[in-house]
Design an enzyme around this catalytic site. Structure first.
Site, PDB file in Angstrom:
ATOM      1  CG  ASP A 257     -28.340  52.054 -52.039  1.00  0.00           C
ATOM      2  OD1 ASP A 257     -27.244  51.655 -51.611  1.00  0.00           O
ATOM      3  OD2 ASP A 257     -28.803  51.711 -53.135  1.00  0.00           O
TER       4      ASP A 257
ATOM      5  NE  ARG B 240     -29.207  48.587 -50.594  1.00  0.00           N
ATOM      6  CZ  ARG B 240     -30.255  49.031 -51.275  1.00  0.00           C
ATOM      7  NH1 ARG B 240     -31.088  49.902 -50.710  1.00  0.00           N
ATOM      8  NH2 ARG B 240     -30.488  48.619 -52.499  1.00  0.00           N
TER       9      ARG B 240
ATOM     10  CG  ASP C 207     -31.109  49.804 -56.429  1.00  0.00           C
ATOM     11  OD1 ASP C 207     -30.082  49.942 -55.750  1.00  0.00           O
ATOM     12  OD2 ASP C 207     -31.134  49.172 -57.500  1.00  0.00           O
ATOM     13  CB  THR C 208     -28.985  55.165 -55.213  1.00  0.00           C
ATOM     14  OG1 THR C 208     -27.978  54.463 -54.476  1.00  0.00           O
ATOM     15  CG2 THR C 208     -30.007  55.744 -54.259  1.00  0.00           C
TER      16      THR C 208
ATOM     17  CD  GLU D 182     -25.027  49.160 -57.089  1.00  0.00           C
ATOM     18  OE1 GLU D 182     -24.181  49.562 -56.260  1.00  0.00           O
ATOM     19  OE2 GLU D 182     -26.012  48.475 -56.777  1.00  0.00           O
TER      20      GLU D 182
ATOM     21  NE  ARG E 294     -26.061  45.712 -47.838  1.00  0.00           N
ATOM     22  CZ  ARG E 294     -26.133  46.025 -49.130  1.00  0.00           C
ATOM     23  NH1 ARG E 294     -25.278  46.894 -49.633  1.00  0.00           N
ATOM     24  NH2 ARG E 294     -27.042  45.467 -49.902  1.00  0.00           N
TER      25      ARG E 294
END
Length: 838
Positions: A460, A482, A487-488, A490, A532
Site C-alpha cells: 500500500d 500511502r 491496508d495490506t 505488512e 506520506r
C-alpha cells in the site's frame, strides 16, 4: 531578532565601571570568540560570538564561512533594526539551549553554523558587502581552542585584542574559563561574558565568582568610595521570570533582580520601566507594555556599602499589522518561497518550541521584505516576518515561537505564507494537532497530482517522482505515497515479521504501477503522521489502484476514519470475501508449540499455517483476564532483571479445547490500538502474557480502559481497571467470576482473589471451613443425583431456573447461619465485657 541574548550584562558593566579591564576604543564589531570544536554534548554544538566596544547598527550585516569546497556560505543575515550594544556580545549558535550546552538561548540560531576544524575561515560583512572582520586560519588547524579525544574538555578560541587582526594567530588564545554553560558541562569558553584573560586578570572576579560593586560618588561618577573599609560580595542580576522582552501588539513581562552571589537582604532596588512608571521592589509586579515602541527598563541596585549598579533590559513592542492596516507595498520580484513544515503542538517538555519553516525555492538569496505570515482559519491575520531578513538560495529557515512571538493554535489551526502582492502561496492546516507531529503544506488538496512510480515499498506504499506541474504545487521532487483507505499485510514494518499475503500484495502493486504515470486525488487529510501523501491513486486507463487490490483479496478497508470512498471500498472487500479470493480463501490456524511466558518479549513465533476452506464459524471468545500496569520500580543504579514482573503486561485466556490464533486480533488501550501481527496463539485452556512494550502500548498506572476485539469486529471485550499499587494486578475474571485486585500476580495461570479471613478467631475459621466443606459435599450429592436420573433430585441440568432456585435457597440458608454466628459472637463479646467491668 532584537537582543534576546541579554542574559548576564552585569559582569560587563562591572568590569567597564571599575576600570579594571579597559575596553579598546575600536568601534567596529568583530568576531570575538569561536567554538569550532563543539561541546562534550555534540561536536556540532558550535557557536560564534560577536562583540563591539561602541553601539553599532548591524542591520543587513552577514556572518559567513568558507566551506571545504572554497564556497562562501551565509550563516545569518541580521534583521533590520539589530543593534549591537557596546560591551554586550551576541552569540550565533547552531542550536537552541535545550539541544546545546549553552545555559540560555543564543541571540541568533542558525542551522547553517558549520565551523571547519581544518581551514577555518569566517567573515563578517556589512550591509554593502564590505568585509569588516575576518578570521582566516588558512589550510591549517584553527589558531586556538581545544578538541580532545572523547569530547570532554573542548575549548573555544578567544580573541585577545579586538583592534588587532582576526587572522593573526598570536591574537587568539584557548579559553581557560567555563561560563555560560549548563551546570556540570565539561567545556571551556565564555559565551556572553568577557574572555578568560579579562576575567582572570580582573580582581572583580575571584575564585568563588564574587564581584564587588564599585562605589558611586555623590556626583554619580564611579571610582571614589564612601567607605573604603566596607565590602559586599553581592552580585546582582536582572532576570526575566516570565514573558518575553519582545512581542507584537503587547508585551507582558515579569522582571526581577536576584543575587548571583551574596544576598540582597541589605540591598535596595529602584525600577524605572521606561514608560514613566516604576517600582521600589527588587521583585516588582508583572509589567505590560501596550503601545508599540522600544523601552529600556532599568533597575538601580544599591548594596549595603552605598554602591550602585544600573541593570538594564530592553523591551520592544512591534506593530500588530493586519489586513486592515497593511504594511506599505513592497515591489515583488516574483520570488518563490513556500512553507515546508510546522509543529503547532511541541512536546510537553518544550511547549515554547513550536515552529514553522520557510523554504526558498530559488537558487539565489530572497529578501523577505513585504512577505507576511497569516495565522487563523476563518479570519486569518497577517503578521510581518521580523525574525530574519532573508533566506539563502535553496535553503530553509526554521522560526521558533520565541523568535516570532506568533502562537499556533492546537485545534483547527492554519498558517499561511503571503507574498508582497498579497497572494497566499502556501498553507498548512490541522484539526487536532498531535504532540510533536510535524505538519506539511496542504494548499494543493483540491488539485490533481501526477507522477511516475519509481519504487514499490509494500502493498500500500510506493515512492513517486513528481512531474513538473505537480512539483510546483508540492515543492518536492520525490515523495512517498500511502494508498488512502486500504491496508495490506505488512512486509517491511520495523520489528514485525512478514505477514501472510504481504509479499503477494507487494508484487501485485508492483505489476500494477511500477514505472507508470499515475494520477492522485486527495481527501480531507493530505499527509499522515509519517509524512506520506494520502491519496486515491488511478492508473492511466482510469482504474482505481485501491479497488484493484481489494477485489484481488489482498487488502482490507481501513475502517478507523471516514473518507469519501469508504462505502465503495467496503463493497469491493465484501465481494472478495464472498468469492473467497486471496486472503479470504483461507482460514488461519496454528501449527507450533506454545509461547513461553519468560520469552514473551523476544521469542519469534513460527508463522501460522494456512488451511484451505474458510468456515462460517464465528471467532472464539478469547478473554482478557489479568492486567499488570504498575511493576515495582527498580532501585537507583540497578537494571531490570528481565523477568515478566518487571514490565507492564496483560493476560489473555483461551477457554476452549483447541488452539486459537490471535492473528490480526486488536488490543486497544486508551486511544491507541495494536494489531497482533506475530502469529501468536494460545494453547487449549491456556494463557498468554503480552507485554505492553511488545504491543507498543502503555498501561496508565492511574487506571484505564482496555478493549480486545476479533479481526472482523464480531467479538469485543471491554474492561476498565482501577488504580493499583506497585506489584499488584487487576483480575477481570477469576474462579469466582468476581473482579478484584491481588498482590500476588499470576502471569500464565488462573488468578485468585485474596480471601480476608485474618480477623476471624481460630474457632470461627474452623466453623467456616466446616460450612464450606459441607456446601461442597452438598452440591456434589445434588449433581450426582441429577446425573443418575433420580426423579427426586433437586438439581436437573435441563432447568436452569431450578438450578438458580436451589443455589438461592442454599445461599439463603448459609446467610442465616452466618447471621446466627454474628449474633452469637456479639452476645459473647458483650458478656465478656460485662465480666471485665465487674
Amino acid at each position: 531578532m532584537h537582543h534576546l541574548y541579554r542574559r548576564h550584562p552585569v559582569l560587563w558593566l562591572i568590569v567597564g565601571l571599575t576600570g579594571l579591564f579597559p575596553l579598546k576604543t575600536g568601534a567596529m564589531p568583530v568576531i570575538n570568540e569561536v567554538m569550532w570544536a563543539g561541546s562534550d554534548l555534540s561536536s556540532s554544538d558550535e557557536w560564534v560570538e560577536i562583540t563591539c566596544t561602541e553601539s553599532s547598527d548591524i542591520s543587513g550585516w552577514k556572518l559567513s564561512y568558507v566551506n571545504s569546497s572554497s564556497q562562501e556560505k551565509t550563516i545569518i543575515t541580521f534583521a533590520t533594526g539589530t543593534v549591537l550594544e557596546a560591551g554586550e556580545p551576541i552569540v550565533v549558535g547552531r542550536y537552541h539551549a535545550d539541544s546545546s550546552r549553552l545555559l540560555s538561548d543564543p541571540g541568533f540560531v542558525s542551522s547553517a553554523v558549520s565551523l571547519l576544524n581544518t581551514g577555518l575561515n569566517l567573515k563578517l560583512k556589512d550591509a554593502s558587502g564590505l568585509i569588516i572582520d575576518e578570521v582566516n586560519a588558512g589550510s591549517g588547524t584553527p589558531f586556538a581552542g581545544s578538541n580532545p579525544s572523547g569530547g570532554a574538555g573542548r575549548a573555544s578560541m578567544e580573541r585577545i585584542d579586538p583592534e588587532a587582526s582576526g587572522s593573526d594567530e598570536s591574537n587568539w588564545q584557548t579559553a581557560t574559563v567555563s561560563l555560560g554553560f549548563d551546570e556540570g558541562a565539561n567545556v571551556f569558553g565564555t559565551p556572553g561574558y568577557p574572555n578568560s584573560e579579562a576575567l582572570a586578570s580582573s580582581s572583580s572576579v575571584s575564585s568563588d565568582s564574587s564581584v564587588s560593586l564599585a562605589p558611586r560618588s555623590p556626583e554619580g561618577e564611579v571610582g571614589s568610595s564612601a567607605s573604603s573599609s566596607c565590602s559586599d560580595s553581592m552580585i546582582p542580576q536582572l532576570i526575566i521570570q516570565s514573558g518575553s522582552p519582545t512581542g507584537i501588539g503587547k508585551v507582558t513581562i515579569n522582571m526581577q533582580v536576584i543575587a548571583v552571589s551574596g544576598s540582597l537582604l541589605h540591598a535596595t532596588c529602584a525600577f524605572q520601566f521606561g514608560d514613566g512608571t516604576g517600582s521600589s521592589s527588587c521583585n516588582p509586579p508583572e509589567k505590560s507594555y501596550g503601545i508599540p515602541g522600544s523601552y529600556i527598563a532599568q533597575s538601580n541596585v544599591t548594596n549595603q556599602c552605598g554602591n550602585t549598579l544600573v541593570l538594564e533590559q530592553k523591551v520592544e513592542v512591534f506593530d500588530d499589522y493586519d489586513d486592515q492596516n497593511p504594511l506599505p507595498h513592497v515591489y515583488f520580484d516574483g520570488s518563490r518561497l513556500a512553507l515546508s513544515g510546522a509543529m503547532p503542538n511541541a512536546p510537553a517538555t518544550d511547549k515554547d518550541k513550536e515552529w514553522f519553516e520557510i523554504k526558498n525555492l530559488e537558487n539565489r538569496e530572497v529578501n523577505l521584505s513585504g512577505w507576511m505570515i497569516a495565522i487563523g482559519t476563518d479570519s486569518p491575520r497577517n503578521y510581518p516576518i521580523k525574525a530574519i531578513t532573508s533566506i539563502p538560495g535553496n535553503a530553509a529557515s526554521r522560526l521558533y515561537q520565541s523568535e516570532t512571538k506568533l502562537t499556533l493554535a492546537n485545534t483547527r489551526g492554519k498558517i499561511g505564507l503571503v507574498n508582497p502582492d498579497g497572494v497566499t502561496v502556501s498553507t498548512i492546516s490541522w484539526e487536532e494537532a498531535e504532540e510533536g507531529r510535524v505538519y506539511k503544506p496542504d494548499n494543493f488538496r483540491h488539485e490533481e497530482l501526477k507522477g511516475t512510480v519509481i519504487e514499490v515499498i509494500d502493498g500500500d506504499t510506493f515512492k513517486l517522482a513528481l512531474g513538473s506541474p505537480s512539483f510546483r504545487l508540492v515543492n518536492e521532487e520525490k515523495i512517498t505515497v500511502r494508498l488512502l483507505g486500504i491496508d495490506t499485510p505488512e512486509t517491511v514494518y520495523p520489528g514485525k515479521t512478514v505477514e501472510p499475503f504481504g509479499p503477494e500484495a507487494s508484487a501485485f502493486l508492483k505489476d500494477l504501477v511500477q514505472g507508470k504515470e499515475v494520477l492522485m486525488l486527495m481527501d480531507n487529510e493530505v499527509w499522515d503522521a509519517y509524512g506520506r501523501l494520502l491519496a486515491y491513486v488511478y492508473l492511466p486507463d482510469g482504474r482505481s489502484v485501491q479497488r484493484e487490490l481489494l477485489r484481488a483479496g489482498l487488502a482490507e478497508v481501513y475502517r478507523k476514519y471516514d473518507y469519501s470512498k469508504k462505502n465503495d471500498y467496503l463493497g469491493d472487500e465484501g465481494w472478495a470475501k464472498n468469492q473467497k479470493i486471496g486472503q479470504w480463501s483461507v482460514e488461519w490456524v496454528t501449527s507450533t508449540g506454545t509461547l513461553a511466558l519468560s520469552e514473551a518479549d523476544s521469542e519469534e513465533v513460527t508463522l501460522i499455517a494456512l488451511r484451505n476452506g474458510k468456515s462460517d464459524r464465528p471467532y472464539p471468545k478469547v478473554t482478557l483476564t489479568e492486567v499488570y500496569p504498575a511493576p515495582h520500580p527498580s532501585p537507583k543504579g540497578s537494571a531490570k532483571s528481565g523477568a515478566i514482573l518487571d514490565t507492564e503486561w496483560i493476560e489473555l485466556h483461551n477457554p476452549y479445547d483447541n488452539k486459537i490464533s490471535l492473528y490480526r486480533w486488536g488490543v486497544t488501550i486508551g486511544k491507541k490500538t495494536s494489531v497482533l501481527n506475530k502469529s501468536l496463539y494460545i494453547e487449549p485452556m491456556g494463557y498468554l502474557v503480552l507485554s505492553a512494550q511488545t504491543l507498543g502500548l502503555r498501561l496508565p498506572n492511574a487506571g484505564g480502559e482496555i478493549a480486545l476485539r476479533s479481526p472482523d469486529g464480531s467479538y469485543r471485550q471491554f474492561i476498565r481497571y482501577p488504580k493499583v499499587s506497585n506489584g499488584s494486578s487487576y483480575l477481570s475474571e477469576t474462579g469466582s467470576l468476581m473482579p478484584c485486585i491481588t498482590k500476588t500476580p499470576s502471569p500464565g495461570a488462573e488468578g485468585r482473589c485474596p480471601v480476608a479471613v485474618t480477623s476471624l478467631t481460630s474457632g470461627q475459621k474452623r466453623k467456616l471451613a466446616n460450612t464450606l466443606k459441607y456446601a461442597d459435599s452438598y452440591m456434589e450429592d445434588v449433581r450426582a443425583a441429577g446425573e443418575k436420573g433420580d426423579e427426586n433430585a433437586m438439581w436437573r441440568e435441563a432447568s436452569s431456573s431450578n438450578q438458580a432456585a436451589i443455589i438461592f435457597s442454599f445461599l439463603a440458608g448459609l446467610c442465616s447461619f452466618g447471621a446466627v454466628q454474628v449474633v452469637f459472637t456479639y452476645w459473647r463479646n458483650r458478656k465478656i465485657s460485662a465480666n471485665k467491668q465487674l
